[in-house]
Write a protein that holds these residues in place. Structure first.
Motif, PDB file in Angstrom:
ATOM      1  N   SER A  56      10.461  -5.156   0.092  1.00  0.00           N
ATOM      2  CA  SER A  56       9.951  -5.950  -1.027  1.00  0.00           C
ATOM      3  C   SER A  56       9.703  -5.085  -2.251  1.00  0.00           C
ATOM      4  CB  SER A  56       8.654  -6.652  -0.641  1.00  0.00           C
ATOM      5  OG  SER A  56       8.884  -7.590   0.364  1.00  0.00           O
ATOM      6  N   VAL A  57       9.117  -3.906  -2.034  1.00  0.00           N
ATOM      7  CA  VAL A  57       8.827  -3.046  -3.177  1.00  0.00           C
ATOM      8  C   VAL A  57      10.127  -2.569  -3.829  1.00  0.00           C
ATOM      9  CG1 VAL A  57       8.648  -0.728  -2.140  1.00  0.00           C
ATOM     10  CG2 VAL A  57       7.186  -1.349  -4.032  1.00  0.00           C
ATOM     11  N   TRP A  58      11.162  -2.327  -3.041  1.00  0.00           N
ATOM     12  CA  TRP A  58      12.446  -1.925  -3.621  1.00  0.00           C
ATOM     13  C   TRP A  58      13.088  -3.095  -4.362  1.00  0.00           C
ATOM     14  CZ3 TRP A  58      13.780   2.571  -5.043  1.00  0.00           C
ATOM     15  CH2 TRP A  58      13.331   3.698  -4.359  1.00  0.00           C
ATOM     16  N   LEU A  59      12.900  -4.302  -3.841  1.00  0.00           N
ATOM     17  CA  LEU A  59      13.451  -5.474  -4.511  1.00  0.00           C
ATOM     18  C   LEU A  59      12.691  -5.760  -5.801  1.00  0.00           C
ATOM     19  CD1 LEU A  59      15.339  -7.939  -4.552  1.00  0.00           C
ATOM     20  CD2 LEU A  59      13.578  -9.162  -3.285  1.00  0.00           C
TER      21      LEU A  59
ATOM     22  N   LEU B 108       7.918  -0.054 -12.347  1.00  0.00           N
ATOM     23  CA  LEU B 108       7.073   1.096 -12.013  1.00  0.00           C
ATOM     24  C   LEU B 108       5.673   0.649 -11.585  1.00  0.00           C
ATOM     25  CD1 LEU B 108       8.119   3.647 -14.777  1.00  0.00           C
ATOM     26  CD2 LEU B 108       8.808   3.608 -12.362  1.00  0.00           C
ATOM     27  N   GLY B 109       5.182  -0.424 -12.199  1.00  0.00           N
ATOM     28  CA  GLY B 109       3.893  -0.981 -11.784  1.00  0.00           C
ATOM     29  C   GLY B 109       3.928  -1.470 -10.350  1.00  0.00           C
ATOM     30  N   CYS B 110       5.026  -2.073  -9.962  1.00  0.00           N
ATOM     31  CA  CYS B 110       5.186  -2.531  -8.581  1.00  0.00           C
ATOM     32  C   CYS B 110       5.196  -1.328  -7.626  1.00  0.00           C
ATOM     33  CB  CYS B 110       6.464  -3.340  -8.448  1.00  0.00           C
ATOM     34  SG  CYS B 110       6.707  -4.059  -6.819  1.00  0.00           S
ATOM     35  N   PHE B 111       5.958  -0.296  -7.987  1.00  0.00           N
ATOM     36  CA  PHE B 111       5.967   0.923  -7.170  1.00  0.00           C
ATOM     37  C   PHE B 111       4.555   1.528  -7.083  1.00  0.00           C
ATOM     38  CE2 PHE B 111      10.652   1.581  -8.256  1.00  0.00           C
ATOM     39  CZ  PHE B 111      11.088   1.258  -6.981  1.00  0.00           C
ATOM     40  N   TRP B 112       3.861   1.601  -8.209  1.00  0.00           N
ATOM     41  CA  TRP B 112       2.536   2.184  -8.253  1.00  0.00           C
ATOM     42  C   TRP B 112       1.573   1.419  -7.358  1.00  0.00           C
ATOM     43  CZ3 TRP B 112       0.395   6.559  -9.651  1.00  0.00           C
ATOM     44  CH2 TRP B 112      -0.985   6.638  -9.766  1.00  0.00           C
ATOM     45  N   SER B 113       1.606   0.092  -7.427  1.00  0.00           N
ATOM     46  CA  SER B 113       0.679  -0.707  -6.597  1.00  0.00           C
ATOM     47  C   SER B 113       0.983  -0.519  -5.109  1.00  0.00           C
ATOM     48  CB  SER B 113       0.729  -2.178  -6.989  1.00  0.00           C
ATOM     49  OG  SER B 113       1.920  -2.778  -6.565  1.00  0.00           O
ATOM     50  N   PHE B 114       2.236  -0.337  -4.765  1.00  0.00           N
ATOM     51  CA  PHE B 114       2.594  -0.119  -3.362  1.00  0.00           C
ATOM     52  C   PHE B 114       2.116   1.265  -2.905  1.00  0.00           C
ATOM     53  CE2 PHE B 114       5.541   1.554  -0.173  1.00  0.00           C
ATOM     54  CZ  PHE B 114       5.361   0.604   0.832  1.00  0.00           C
ATOM     55  N   LEU B 115       2.300   2.274  -3.741  1.00  0.00           N
ATOM     56  CA  LEU B 115       1.934   3.639  -3.367  1.00  0.00           C
ATOM     57  C   LEU B 115       0.418   3.867  -3.351  1.00  0.00           C
ATOM     58  CD1 LEU B 115       4.664   5.661  -5.293  1.00  0.00           C
ATOM     59  CD2 LEU B 115       4.535   5.230  -2.833  1.00  0.00           C
TER      60      LEU B 115
END
Length: 162
Positions: A7-10, A153-160
């Motif tokens: 999901s995070v990659w999508l 990048l916000g999506c990646f940040w929230s996942f990390l």
């Protein structure tokens, strides 16, 4: 974990990729538009001024694009062009219209046989435009690319940061 990584990659990767493509396109066109401000100008002649219809992808909706063909001469050699400006068919510029009357009003400014100021690339005389410099569409496209990248990048940040 595997589902959330997909999901995070999508939801993160797709906006970053799309934003990167849009940003690269916007930077390229903006650089060309910026450089065109210093191009020499000659007086040319409008050969043709029409409006073409372009489907928008929706069955009942059309866009209208002015097509201006002009001739100009550099060092005794005749050339023809039809480019209005760089990135000119952007959604905030003068290139595409939702209303045929507006497109026809724009095209009417360029009557066949009338003189027109043509800016040409001194390194490649075949490249010429009628409008030089950066317009609102360049800025909007640059911002759109940045927003897409920021969302991804916000999506990646929230996942990390979980």
């Amino acid at each position: 974990m595997k589902d959330s990584l997909a999901s995070v990659w999508l939801f993160g990767g797709a906006p970053v990729f799309i934003g990167g493509v849009v940003l690269a396109y916007a930077i390229r066109n903006s650089c060309c538009a910026w450089r065109s401000r210093g191009w020499p100008r000659v007086t040319g002649t409008v050969l043709q001024s029409d409006v073409t219809e372009r489907p928008t992808g929706k069955r009942t909706s059309m866009q209208y694009q002015p097509v201006i063909v002009y001739s100009y001469e550099v060092a005794g050699i005749a050339y023809q062009g039809n480019q209005l400006g760089f990135g000119f068919n952007d959604f905030l510029g003068d290139g595409l219209f939702r209303n045929r009357l507006e497109a026809e009003k724009f095209a009417a400014r360029y009557r066949p046989g009338s003189p027109v100021s043509v800016a040409y690339d001194p390194e490649d005389n075949f490249k010429a435009v009628l409008k030089t410099g950066i317009n609102k569409g360049h800025v909007a496209t640059l911002l759109l690319g940045c927003v897409c990248i920021g969302l991804g990048l916000g999506c990646f940040w929230s996942f990390l940061s979980r």
